[in-house]
Design a protein around this motif. Structure first.
Motif, PDB file in Angstrom:
ATOM      1  N   PHE A  32       0.833  -1.206   0.000  1.00  0.00           N
ATOM      2  CA  PHE A  32       0.000   0.000   0.000  1.00  0.00           C
ATOM      3  C   PHE A  32       0.866   1.254   0.000  1.00  0.00           C
ATOM      4  O   PHE A  32       0.608   2.208  -0.741  1.00  0.00           O
ATOM      5  CB  PHE A  32      -0.931  -0.007   1.221  1.00  0.00           C
ATOM      6  CG  PHE A  32      -1.836   1.190   1.300  1.00  0.00           C
ATOM      7  CD1 PHE A  32      -2.992   1.254   0.541  1.00  0.00           C
ATOM      8  CD2 PHE A  32      -1.531   2.263   2.136  1.00  0.00           C
ATOM      9  CE1 PHE A  32      -3.823   2.353   0.601  1.00  0.00           C
ATOM     10  CE2 PHE A  32      -2.359   3.373   2.194  1.00  0.00           C
ATOM     11  CZ  PHE A  32      -3.508   3.416   1.435  1.00  0.00           C
ATOM     12  N   GLN A  33       1.910   1.216   0.819  1.00  0.00           N
ATOM     13  CA  GLN A  33       2.777   2.405   0.895  1.00  0.00           C
ATOM     14  C   GLN A  33       3.482   2.653  -0.433  1.00  0.00           C
ATOM     15  O   GLN A  33       3.537   3.790  -0.917  1.00  0.00           O
ATOM     16  CB  GLN A  33       3.817   2.220   2.006  1.00  0.00           C
ATOM     17  CG  GLN A  33       3.207   2.325   3.392  1.00  0.00           C
ATOM     18  CD  GLN A  33       4.157   1.848   4.477  1.00  0.00           C
ATOM     19  OE1 GLN A  33       5.258   1.380   4.195  1.00  0.00           O
ATOM     20  NE2 GLN A  33       3.716   1.962   5.715  1.00  0.00           N
ATOM     21  N   ALA A  85      -9.159   0.489   2.387  1.00  0.00           N
ATOM     22  CA  ALA A  85      -8.465   1.292   1.382  1.00  0.00           C
ATOM     23  C   ALA A  85      -9.445   2.195   0.649  1.00  0.00           C
ATOM     24  O   ALA A  85      -9.147   3.371   0.380  1.00  0.00           O
ATOM     25  CB  ALA A  85      -7.740   0.387   0.391  1.00  0.00           C
ATOM     26  N   THR A 103       0.975   3.939  -2.895  1.00  0.00           N
ATOM     27  CA  THR A 103       0.636   5.332  -2.628  1.00  0.00           C
ATOM     28  C   THR A 103       1.756   6.252  -3.094  1.00  0.00           C
ATOM     29  O   THR A 103       1.508   7.279  -3.738  1.00  0.00           O
ATOM     30  CB  THR A 103       0.385   5.549  -1.119  1.00  0.00           C
ATOM     31  OG1 THR A 103      -0.549   4.572  -0.686  1.00  0.00           O
ATOM     32  CG2 THR A 103      -0.150   6.934  -0.849  1.00  0.00           C
ATOM     33  N   TYR A 120      -3.179  -1.992  -6.335  1.00  0.00           N
ATOM     34  CA  TYR A 120      -3.311  -2.536  -4.984  1.00  0.00           C
ATOM     35  C   TYR A 120      -4.775  -2.919  -4.738  1.00  0.00           C
ATOM     36  O   TYR A 120      -5.076  -4.035  -4.312  1.00  0.00           O
ATOM     37  CB  TYR A 120      -2.837  -1.489  -3.978  1.00  0.00           C
ATOM     38  CG  TYR A 120      -3.046  -1.897  -2.541  1.00  0.00           C
ATOM     39  CD1 TYR A 120      -2.183  -2.793  -1.922  1.00  0.00           C
ATOM     40  CD2 TYR A 120      -4.107  -1.386  -1.804  1.00  0.00           C
ATOM     41  CE1 TYR A 120      -2.367  -3.172  -0.608  1.00  0.00           C
ATOM     42  CE2 TYR A 120      -4.308  -1.755  -0.488  1.00  0.00           C
ATOM     43  CZ  TYR A 120      -3.436  -2.650   0.103  1.00  0.00           C
ATOM     44  OH  TYR A 120      -3.637  -3.027   1.402  1.00  0.00           O
ATOM     45  N   LEU A 166      -1.868   2.685  -6.603  1.00  0.00           N
ATOM     46  CA  LEU A 166      -2.952   2.377  -5.661  1.00  0.00           C
ATOM     47  C   LEU A 166      -4.040   1.525  -6.286  1.00  0.00           C
ATOM     48  O   LEU A 166      -4.586   0.624  -5.667  1.00  0.00           O
ATOM     49  CB  LEU A 166      -3.591   3.684  -5.184  1.00  0.00           C
ATOM     50  CG  LEU A 166      -3.145   4.214  -3.834  1.00  0.00           C
ATOM     51  CD1 LEU A 166      -3.956   5.438  -3.482  1.00  0.00           C
ATOM     52  CD2 LEU A 166      -3.300   3.144  -2.763  1.00  0.00           C
ATOM     53  N   THR A 186       1.661   6.512  -6.813  1.00  0.00           N
ATOM     54  CA  THR A 186       0.514   7.300  -7.253  1.00  0.00           C
ATOM     55  C   THR A 186       0.768   8.788  -7.025  1.00  0.00           C
ATOM     56  O   THR A 186       0.482   9.617  -7.889  1.00  0.00           O
ATOM     57  CB  THR A 186      -0.750   6.859  -6.493  1.00  0.00           C
ATOM     58  OG1 THR A 186      -0.892   5.453  -6.638  1.00  0.00           O
ATOM     59  CG2 THR A 186      -1.985   7.542  -7.039  1.00  0.00           C
ATOM     60  N   LEU A 187       1.322   9.107  -5.847  1.00  0.00           N
ATOM     61  CA  LEU A 187       1.590  10.516  -5.556  1.00  0.00           C
ATOM     62  C   LEU A 187       2.640  11.078  -6.505  1.00  0.00           C
ATOM     63  O   LEU A 187       2.519  12.212  -6.973  1.00  0.00           O
ATOM     64  CB  LEU A 187       2.030  10.683  -4.098  1.00  0.00           C
ATOM     65  CG  LEU A 187       0.925  10.452  -3.063  1.00  0.00           C
ATOM     66  CD1 LEU A 187       1.465  10.647  -1.655  1.00  0.00           C
ATOM     67  CD2 LEU A 187      -0.263  11.378  -3.310  1.00  0.00           C
ATOM     68  N   MET A 189      -9.308   6.266   0.549  1.00  0.00           N
ATOM     69  CA  MET A 189      -9.300   6.987  -0.720  1.00  0.00           C
ATOM     70  C   MET A 189     -10.483   7.954  -0.797  1.00  0.00           C
ATOM     71  O   MET A 189     -10.342   9.097  -1.228  1.00  0.00           O
ATOM     72  CB  MET A 189      -9.389   5.974  -1.856  1.00  0.00           C
ATOM     73  CG  MET A 189      -8.717   6.414  -3.119  1.00  0.00           C
ATOM     74  SD  MET A 189      -8.419   4.940  -4.094  1.00  0.00           S
ATOM     75  CE  MET A 189      -7.995   5.643  -5.646  1.00  0.00           C
TER      76      MET A 189
END
Lengths: 292, 307
Positions: free
Chosen positions: B69-70, B279, B73, B263, B260, B76-77, B283
């Motif tokens: 997940f990290q 999740a 993320t 995921y 993400l 995605t960021l 979101m």
């Protein structure tokens, strides 16, 4: 306005023109490649996809060609005549997308009329909720959609895609923004003449929003015509997939056919796009800003 | 008294009609979006659909602490941080360019919008042809290299980048994102530019204000709500790019393309509803915060500009 010099104008036009052509290129490539023969395609792209038949000529470098050496309808023959499955897949897309567009717009125009005519505070909250749902990414909305489809026993049926599509809030939002531009005096005048709400809706609101309805229809159509996520999640039976999903799975093996199918698949969007471009642009314009 | 009754009647009638018109849409939205969303919220708080024990925020802390997940993320960021400002600035630039007097204006506008209608699958094909290790982009780069000698880019020496598995894997996707979204954003900006009061610009012109000054002090001020809107819209659209990435690279793409959405999609496939629900809620909260912010700012700026 000051007069601009001619060279500046030329440079500017050439620059924008070049950019515009770059934007158009993938569309043109898709269409022009659909008229190439299988041999030419595999010669051009074999180095990428490794699909060239043994002993067949394969260019050492990838070859992006806009004009086929030989214009042929071979791929279309394969797609449309020899493998009627494609027509069936196309038809499946049609029976999924057309009802969604029609019903969604009908349901949405009713709701938009309600949001336009009666605006107590609590309804603004509902409207805001619609906007939030509209803006949520698929990954968020598909989870609730899936749960409900499961509860209602709709998984593996088209209803699992159709029903959420019927009520998706996007067109409500857009149509409300359009309808709120109708001068209130029109509606009041109709009321004085003794028209009921249904009459005002069908005789005044709908006709005045014709352009908007068309614009929304195009946007909704293009969106659903390309759907991939919903069928992948709602349907476990591959034989039920619409062409948009299937198209993405035939890619590598039969790349020549893929271009022909893609072009064939693009025809409805292309038609709507060119036919209703002014409406489409107006629709996009109205989607700017989230205030009603 | 009679008047009062009539008024009450009218209000009741209004509420009745109001409800009747919105009814089909509202019921549907309730059934397919709002109610199940609360169920998702419930799932996020229990241990399993079978046991249904309340575990508080455990699912959330597990998801937030999850390595995948990290990473997702972070990717995605990273993507959003590059693609979104690009989508705003380039679209604004295009709009400003197209706003000027040039021939073939509406044709160009059509060209910029054309990516909207290309089926995802054929985009994927074209991108494959362009960015494959033996693809057209590398070929062109090699041609440039050998023609100019500025850098070396030799296929035999293994210098050709395999874009989708390289550290630059996000580059083709960012280009794809821009290609697909710039036209839409550009239209929004063109409309906003059109809405700037002409007399204001004329006055500025007569007073001898420079073009850059006019752009900064007048146009940007009127454009600011649209810039914000396009900004948020682009963030939302940046979450949607998953479709293309998924089709290009499958459910477990290499490195920086694992986002993400992958995921969540994989949670779906693993039937891990608790993590998926948590999740999804995370979101959703993020999006609500973003949209709320947009609302507040638009309210302020909007008044400022319209008033």
């Amino acid at each position: 306005m000051k007069k601009r010099k001619l060279p500046v104008l030329i440079i500017r036009t050439v620059f924008i023109g070049f950019l515009a052509l770059v934007f158009l290129l993938p569309t043109v490539l898709t269409i022009s490649n659909s008229f190439m023969s299988q041999a030419e395609i595999s010669a051009n792209y074999g180095v990428v996809f490794g699909t060239a038949a043994e002993g067949a000529y394969m260019a050492e470098r990838v070859n992006l060609k806009l004009i086929p050496d030989l214009v042929t309808f071979q791929q279309y023959g394969t797609v449309l005549v020899q493998t009627p499955e494609y027509l069936e897949l196309f038809w499946r897309s049609v029976i999924l997308v057309v009802p969604i567009v029609l019903v969604q717009i009908f349901v949405a125009s009713l709701a938009a009329y309600s949001f336009t005519r009666w605006r107590p505070k609590r309804k603004e909250i509902i409207f805001f909720t619609y906007i939030i749902i509209m803006l949520m990414p698929f990954q968020v909305t598909l989870v609730p959609n899936y749960l409900m489809a499961q509860t209602l026993n709709l998984i593996d049926r088209y209803w699992a895609i159709l029903l959420p599509g019927f009520v998706a809030p996007f067109s409500v939002f857009l149509l409300t923004k359009f309808m709120r531009r109708i001068p209130i005096s029109y509606i009041e005048a109709a009321k004085l003449d003794g028209a009921g709400e249904w009459q005002i809706f069908t005789r005044i609101a709908i006709p005045l929003c014709k352009g908007a309805l068309y614009a929304v229809a195009i946007l909704v159509f293009i969106d659903y015509w390309n759907m991939v996520e919903q069928p992948l999640i709602m349907l476990s039976d591959r034989s039920m997939y619409p062409l948009s999903v299937f198209l993405s799975q035939i890619n590598q093996a039969e790349i020549g056919v893929a271009f022909a199918v893609a072009t064939f698949y693009m025809v409805p969007s292309l038609f709507l796009f060119l036919h209703g471009e002014e409406h489409l642009i107006q629709g996009i314009t109205y989607s700017g800003g989230i205030k009603g | 008294m009679k008047q009062k009754i009539a008024k009450l009647n009218q209000r009741l009638g209004g509420a009745l009609y109001s409800g009747a018109f919105i009814g089909p849409s509202f019921v549907g939205v309730m059934i397919f979006f709002i109610i199940p969303f609360f169920v998702v919220g419930y799932y996020a708080l229990i241990d399993s659909p079978v046991g249904q024990n309340f575990v508080g925020l455990q699912n959330f802390s597990r998801v937030l602490g999850n390595h995948a997940f990290q990473t997702a993320t972070g990717h995605t960021l990273l993507f959003t941080a590059i693609a979104v400002p690009g989508a705003v600035l380039l679209a604004l630039g295009l709009a400003v360019l197209l706003e000027q007097k040039i021939p073939l204006k509406s044709q160009f506008r059509t060209f910029f919008l054309s990516p909207m209608m290309v089926p995802v699958a054929s985009i994927v094909l074209i991108w494959e042809v362009l960015f494959h290790q033996n693809g057209a982009i590398n070929d062109t780069l090699a041609n440039i290299a050998s023609a100019t000698g500025w850098f070396s880019y030799d296929r035999a020496a293994g210098e050709w980048i395999d874009w989708f598995t390289s550290p630059f894997a996000q580059v083709p996707i960012i280009i794809l994102f821009l290609w697909r979204n710039l036209g839409y954003n550009m239209i929004l900006f063109m409309a906003a530019l059109n809405n700037i009061p002409k007399d204001l610009l004329e006055v500025a012109d007569m007073e001898g204000a420079g073009r850059f000054y006019v752009f900064r002090k007048i146009k940007l001020r009127f454009l600011s709500p649209t810039i914000l809107f396009v900004f948020i819209l682009s963030i939302i659209n940046s979450f949607r790019v998953f479709r293309e990435v998924y089709l290009l690279t499958g459910s477990h793409p290499y490195g920086r393309l694992y986002m993400l959405q992958h995921y969540m999609n994989n949670m779906f496939d693993n039937l891990d509803y608790q993590s998926l629900a948590a999740a999804a809620i995370i979101m959703a909260l993020f999006m609500v915060a973003l949209i709320g912010l947009l609302f507040v700012i638009e309210h302020r700026y909007g008044k400022d500009v319209e008033g």
